[in-house]
Design an enzyme around this catalytic site. Structure first.
Site, PDB file in Angstrom:
ATOM      1  N   PHE A  19      22.573 -35.519 -41.409  1.00  0.00           N
ATOM      2  CA  PHE A  19      23.656 -36.502 -41.549  1.00  0.00           C
ATOM      3  C   PHE A  19      24.747 -35.914 -42.449  1.00  0.00           C
ATOM      4  O   PHE A  19      25.469 -36.644 -43.121  1.00  0.00           O
ATOM      5  CB  PHE A  19      23.139 -37.797 -42.209  1.00  0.00           C
ATOM      6  CG  PHE A  19      22.274 -38.649 -41.333  1.00  0.00           C
ATOM      7  CD1 PHE A  19      21.974 -38.285 -40.023  1.00  0.00           C
ATOM      8  CD2 PHE A  19      21.763 -39.853 -41.814  1.00  0.00           C
ATOM      9  CE1 PHE A  19      21.167 -39.096 -39.224  1.00  0.00           C
ATOM     10  CE2 PHE A  19      20.966 -40.666 -41.019  1.00  0.00           C
ATOM     11  CZ  PHE A  19      20.658 -40.284 -39.727  1.00  0.00           C
ATOM     12  N   CYS A  66      26.563 -32.424 -41.916  1.00  0.00           N
ATOM     13  CA  CYS A  66      27.477 -31.340 -41.569  1.00  0.00           C
ATOM     14  C   CYS A  66      28.936 -31.815 -41.650  1.00  0.00           C
ATOM     15  O   CYS A  66      29.331 -32.741 -40.960  1.00  0.00           O
ATOM     16  CB  CYS A  66      27.157 -30.848 -40.161  1.00  0.00           C
ATOM     17  SG  CYS A  66      27.985 -29.310 -39.821  1.00  0.00           S
TER      18      CYS A  66
END
Ligand SMILES: Cc1cc2nc3c(=O)[nH]c(=O)nc-3n(C[C@H](O)[C@H](O)[C@H](O)COP(=O)(O)OP(=O)(O)OC[C@H]3O[C@@H](n4cnc5c(N)ncnc54)[C@H](O)[C@@H]3O)c2cc1C
Ligand SMILES: Cc1cc2nc3c(=O)[nH]c(=O)nc-3n(C[C@H](O)[C@H](O)[C@H](O)COP(=O)(O)O)c2cc1C
Ligand code: SF4
Ligand code: SF4
Ligand code: SF4
Lengths: 446, 422
Positions: free
Chosen positions: B133, B135
């Site tokens: 959750f 990048c």
């Protein structure tokens, strides 16, 4: 046997006289050392540099890759910063005071870093200084050595026209003619003089000797002020029998020959004795060895504890294989066929301290004899006493006397460098030149 | 010898050191070599779809000649074919059955895609899943990665989808590109995640090339915000980890600590603030897999020295010592003292105190060495001089309490004590 030249191959000469303190090969190597510097406040290294270069600042500037700024920091305090980075006895000046010594660790290689920045400035011919508008004033400087050049540079920056009268055909003074060849090359000295004078406003008249081609009266008449920076020149006589035998030379002349000729043409003996233990003696001994002498022996009247040279210098001589005889004072030279063959010395012991606080040597009555074919005298230099006294300059055994404002006994005539202090280091002469210029500027304002 | 093995939700590894999901874990040959070098586990480089990478994709911040203090990347998730990755994961598990194999996932933003991907990964025999959750570049524009991590409600929804399907432990990896990591962490825990990991990378511009004027990394004359990691981000990661360890909801699940871990000391610090396992990326990209040897030995020696038998003996031990400013003891006071025998007269303490603090150091001029001493009555005990002094144990801070009893700010105000008296 007369002494001969050309004892080595060309390759050997090159190797023996290559740079004794090689520069940084790479930028990152310089960065590593620059980043070690602590950036001390009121730094002891700076206080121990006679020209007060802001050492932490110039090193920080190397660390931030502001090399131009670094060179400016160095050269604005010491216009011979490039030469000084190669010849300063740093172990007793800046690096000797670096706080790392107190931690028991290697001092910052200040001189090597100084060389790094100034070398770049000289190679790129960075114009780091500008001249103020012309003031219409003219100053004559006698001697294009460190003192004279430094004085001229400060004056020219202030908008004054400077004419330097120099008796040799090249500038740089002892930097060009006296310093050991493995510290600076004549080519480097020439480039340094050119870099200094590229500022403009400095005209060097070569082959012009004060007392021969020009007089002090003429200079006083034609210029608004005069600065004397003619150094000391003559080697002290030993005043012992046999001094005029062939093969007995003075260190200054010997070194001058190395500096001005091809190494292979300089005659050197096989069994050389060097008299004295100052920097000049060390330079003469090591260079005799490097020219191919088989045996070099340094003869000194006192013990190692009283030596005038530094440990670093003595180590250079030792590493070159020079021998040392302590507590021996030259008493006589004998010869065969007019050529020196023996040096006879009185064996000494240490007596009471003399005026300088050093224990002075006294003869024990015994003598020793050295077989030699060359003797190099390096027992100190004497000032140009005649030149000084005929011009009515007040002096102390030939050293020009000056007041707090670098002024001689003749109004408008100032002096500094070796001709005043009797012989110190290049960096002291540079500072003397700066002080002289400051005093002249003040004088010209009146 | 202490026991440094880790048991994270039943996932066992011989040591707590895992490789974070990144290039070192993106294919079989790396992972096998990492296992040979001694790494306890890996989080396989994030699997997903629709990926194409650019070059260059890395840049770094160097400081005072020290390289890669901070690292930055604009790389996306795995750009290798999914089938190949799955095949290789299976082979790695077979060859090193005692190591932890976690697979990082970032499915397209719908329930169906997540379910399909989880099924495929579980078929490899992997021991756990990590939900990416975090990048911060490339994927966010497509509503994935940090776009999920930055919105607790979307995160909650995705975790719910995942928990419907997953039969192996699920770790939710949080993004630091938020005001606080707690809301998303809480949402994930409430939605059923088995564990949390943090931090992913922090959005950054590492620097600008002063010749081309283009920021790094330069992709054909343009750049973009990248993700920052490496030693420079450790303090931020530790702070975020602490907030997760202190929150009553998020502290219920185990945490895998990430962000600038390079040595056993960093690892011990993360564990003291609540991490059970540690994930490493930048340090390995800089030095290679071999650093794990010293990490294991160093941790072991430290544990022996402190008398810890297993890692659970100290995990979270420092959490209670991080408190609110209001709870600090106002009566506690220290003053600096310079050991003149050790002092090298660099003057760094003096100028720092003079220009940056309270003018509490006295300079006595000397040539070439000045003498520096503390004006005790002026010293506020800020510690700055001790921090800048280059000599070990030269400046010490000596306790000089202002009062016997513990007194905090709230109590101070309640009693109406005078301000500015010390
Ligand atoms: C052998 C030797 C080695 C040395 N090694 C070092 C070293 O390694 N490091 C270091 O820092 N220092 C060293 N020194 C000392 C250093 O060279 C001097 O201190 C420095 O050069 C003094 O500068 P100056 O300008 O006062 O004099 P000088 O450098 O002597 O310059 C005087 C200039 O005046 C000129 N001149 C003289 N008389 C007249 C005249 N009548 N008319 C016109 N021009 C004249 C000279 O030709 C010369 O160019 C060494 C000295 C010697 C002798
Ligand atoms: C080049 C590179 C690629 C990365 N790719 C991913 C990824 O695909 N999935 C992911 O969850 N984190 C990814 N990360 C983040 C790391 O897993 C880790 O969270 C971060 O780098 C902080 O740890 P470090 O300071 O040890 O590097 C990547 C990091 C780098 C440097
Ligand atoms: S000029 Fe000489 S003494 Fe001064 S800082 Fe440079 S190397 Fe050191
Ligand atoms: S004393 Fe040494 S460390 Fe301090 S500023 Fe000078 S060179 Fe740097
Ligand atoms: S910083 Fe440390 S070593 Fe330097 S002067 Fe202060 S006390 Fe001495």
């Amino acid at each position: 046997m007369p002494i001969t030249s050309n004892k080595l191959t060309l390759g050997e000469y090159d190797q023996h006289f290559s740079d004794i303190h090689p520069p940084f090969e790479t930028h990152s190597a310089a960065l590593v050392d620059a980043n070690r510097c602590l950036f001390c406040y009121d730094a002891p290294c700076m206080k121990s540099c006679p020209t007060s270069i802001d050492v932490p600042k110039f090193i920080k500037q190397i660390a931030t890759e502001n090399i131009k700024g670094s060179a400016h920091t160095i050269l604005s305090s010491n216009i011979m910063g490039a030469g000084c980075s190669r010849v300063c006895p740093v172990e007793k000046l800046c690096e000797g005071a670096c706080v790392y010594n107190l931690m028991g660790e290697e001092a910052i290689p200040i001189a090597k870093l100084q060389r790094y920045a100034t070398e770049k400035a000289m190679a790129a011919k960075w114009p780091l200084f500008t001249r103020k508008p012309a003031t219409g004033k003219k100053v004559a400087v006698v001697g294009a050595g460190p003192a004279g050049l430094s004085c001229a540079h400060v004056l020219s920056r202030e908008g004054i026209e400077v004419t330097i009268y120099e008796k040799e055909s090249k500038g740089g003074g002892l930097m060009t003619y006296g310093i050991a060849a493995y510290k600076v090359t004549p080519q480097f000295c020439e480039e340094e003089v050119n870099y200094i004078t590229s500022l403009g406003g400095i005209d060097i008249k070569y082959n012009q000797e004060l007392g021969k081609h020009i007089t002090l009266d003429e200079l006083k008449k034609n210029y608004d002020a005069v600065y004397l920076g003619f150094g000391v020149g003559l080697a002290r006589q030993l005043d012992i029998p046999g001094e005029d035998l062939q093969g007995v030379v003075d260190a200054i002349g010997f070194i001058y020959a190395i500096r001005t000729n091809n190494y292979a043409t300089v005659p050197v003996g096989d069994k050389v004795a060097v008299i004295g233990l100052g920097m000049t003696a060390i330079d003469a001994a090591t260079q005799a060895k490097r020219l191919g002498a088989k045996e070099v022996t340094i003869v000194y009247r006192r013990t190692e504890a009283e030596k005038p040279c530094t440990n670093v210098e003595l180590d250079i001589a030792r590493l070159d294989g020079c021998k040392l005889i302590w507590l021996a004072a030259p008493a006589a030279l004998t010869g065969t066929d007019g050529h020196v063959s023996q040096l006879i010395c009185n064996v000494m012991k240490l007596g009471e301290p003399d005026v300088s606080g050093r224990r002075s040597p006294v003869p024990t009555g015994e003598t020793i004899t050295l077989e030699v074919d060359m003797v190099i005298k390096a027992a100190g230099q004497v000032p140009f006493e005649e030149l000084v006294s005929t011009n009515q300059l007040q002096h102390n055994k030939g050293r020009i006397s000056i007041d707090n404002n670098c002024s001689t006994s003749i109004p408008g005539v100032f002096a500094g460098g070796d001709c005043v202090n009797g012989g110190k280091e290049v960096v002291d002469a540079v500072q003397a030149g700066k002080d002289g210029a400051k005093a002249i500027l003040k004088y010209l304002e009146q | 010898m202490a026991d440094i093995s880790a048991n994270f939700l039943g996932i066992k590894s011989p040591n707590p050191f895992w490789l974070a999901s990144a290039p070192p874990t993106d294919k079989k040959i790396n992972v096998l070599r990492a296992f040979e070098a001694g790494w306890g586990g890996v989080v396989w480089k994030t699997l997903g779809s629709q990926v194409k990478n650019v070059s260059s994709r890395y840049s770094a911040v160097s400081y005072n000649g020290s390289r890669v203090m901070g690292f930055n990347n604009i790389e996306l998730i795995s750009d290798r074919p999914l089938d190949l990755n799955l095949q290789e994961i299976k082979e790695c598990i077979r060859l090193f059955p005692d190591r932890a194999m976690i697979v990082s996932l970032m499915a397209d933003n719908d329930r169906q895609s997540w379910h399909e991907l989880i099924k495929q990964v579980e078929d490899t025999g992997a021991h756990g899943l990590e939900l990416n959750f975090g990048c911060p570049h490339g994927m966010t524009e497509r509503g994935m990665g940090a776009a999920v991590g930055q919105d607790p409600e979307i995160a909650r929804m995705v975790v719910e989808w995942v928990m419907e399907k997953a039969t192996i432990p699920v770790i939710t990896k949080l993004t630091p590109n938020v005001h606080s990591v707690v809301p998303t962490g809480k949402a994930a825990v409430e939605a059923g995640t088995d564990a949390l990991s943090l931090i992913n990378t922090i959005q950054s511009v590492t620097g600008i090339d002063l010749d081309t004027f283009v920021p790094n990394p330069n992709v054909g004359g343009k750049s973009t915000f990248g993700g920052y990691c490496g030693p420079a981000v450790k303090p931020i990661a530790l702070k975020m980890l602490t907030t997760i360890s202190q929150d009553p909801v998020t502290s219920k699940v185990p945490v895998s600590g990430i962000g600038g871990i390079s040595t056993w000391k960093d690892a011990a610090e993360f564990m003291l603030l609540g991490a059970t396992t540690l994930q490493v990326c930048t340090a390995v990209m800089k030095h290679g897999f071999r650093i794990v040897e010293d990490m294991c030995e160093g941790l072991n020696n430290w544990m022996d020295e402190k008398g810890f038998k297993k890692i659970e003996d100290f995990i979270g031990k420092s959490v209670p010592t991080l408190t609110h400013w209001e709870d600090l003891d106002i009566n506690f006071h220290i003053v600096a003292n310079i050991n003149q025998d050790k002092c090298i007269h660099c003057g760094l303490c003096y100028i720092a105190c003079e220009d940056g603090s309270h003018q509490s150091i006295n300079l006595q001029y000397g040539k070439p060495y000045n003498t520096y001493s503390i004006k005790e009555e002026e010293c506020v005990g800020c510690n700055l001089c001790k921090l800048v002094c280059p000599v070990e144990d030269c400046i010490t801070m000596v306790e000089q309490r202002k009062g016997e009893e513990y007194l905090n700010w709230k109590e101070f105000q309640r009693r109406g004590l005078p301000l500015n008296d010390h």
